[in-house]
Design an enzyme around this catalytic site. Sequence first.
Site, PDB file in Angstrom:
ATOM      1  N   HIS A  60     -44.105   2.565  45.366  1.00 28.83           N
ATOM      2  CA  HIS A  60     -42.884   2.288  44.621  1.00 28.83           C
ATOM      3  C   HIS A  60     -43.280   1.686  43.277  1.00 28.83           C
ATOM      4  O   HIS A  60     -44.358   1.083  43.139  1.00 28.83           O
ATOM      5  CB  HIS A  60     -41.992   1.311  45.373  1.00 28.83           C
ATOM      6  CG  HIS A  60     -41.374   1.878  46.603  1.00 28.83           C
ATOM      7  ND1 HIS A  60     -40.297   1.285  47.222  1.00 28.83           N
ATOM      8  CD2 HIS A  60     -41.670   2.986  47.345  1.00 28.83           C
ATOM      9  CE1 HIS A  60     -39.954   1.989  48.278  1.00 28.83           C
ATOM     10  NE2 HIS A  60     -40.779   3.023  48.379  1.00 28.83           N
ATOM     11  N   GLU A  62     -42.447  -0.966  41.738  1.00 27.40           N
ATOM     12  CA  GLU A  62     -42.751  -2.406  41.786  1.00 27.40           C
ATOM     13  C   GLU A  62     -44.135  -2.656  42.384  1.00 27.40           C
ATOM     14  O   GLU A  62     -44.890  -3.494  41.873  1.00 27.40           O
ATOM     15  CB  GLU A  62     -41.690  -3.154  42.602  1.00 27.40           C
ATOM     16  CG  GLU A  62     -40.294  -3.054  42.030  1.00 27.40           C
ATOM     17  CD  GLU A  62     -39.483  -1.855  42.530  1.00 27.40           C
ATOM     18  OE1 GLU A  62     -38.254  -1.891  42.387  1.00 27.40           O
ATOM     19  OE2 GLU A  62     -40.064  -0.886  43.058  1.00 27.40           O
TER      20      GLU A  62
END
Length: 168
Positions: A60, A62
């Site tokens: 992801h 992040e």
Amino acid sequence: MPHDPQPGEDERWMRLAIEHAHAGELRDGNNPIGCIIVLDGAVIAQACNEVDLRHDPTAHAEIVAIRRAGARLQCPELRGAVLYTTLQPCGMCTMASIWAKLGRIVFGAGRGDVHPMYFEERHLDTLDFIRDAYRDDLTLRGGVLAAECARLYVPPDAKVPRDEQFNR
């Protein structure tokens, strides 16, 4: 502890995350979720969602940005840093932010701003993870440029056939 942002500072950094989401969307195997990490007024990492590109369900935006920031600083702790992301972090990304000891998480579009397929069906809430982490040095701000961020994604009321929905 991160400093209190100056007026417009969160919006400035979120615009950069949005630009990164757009740039990532143009590359095969990426998705339009943009993330940047800022420390002491400077970007130390940026990423977009690379799950399909890397064939890695943990890639992801992040997580990729946290990995890059840690590598750049040569440290697993990102105390005082602020993570800006165009979409409310999922449970995995929120827990990684807690473990990385980030000081703030700032996100654009939230659960209600996008199609439900972007989140876990059990409605795990980022706010609960942070509250239950027993950390008083991590703050969260949502809804920064929410409408602009939401335009990156499928709208909440779109009729998407279940077999075409990811994360289901």
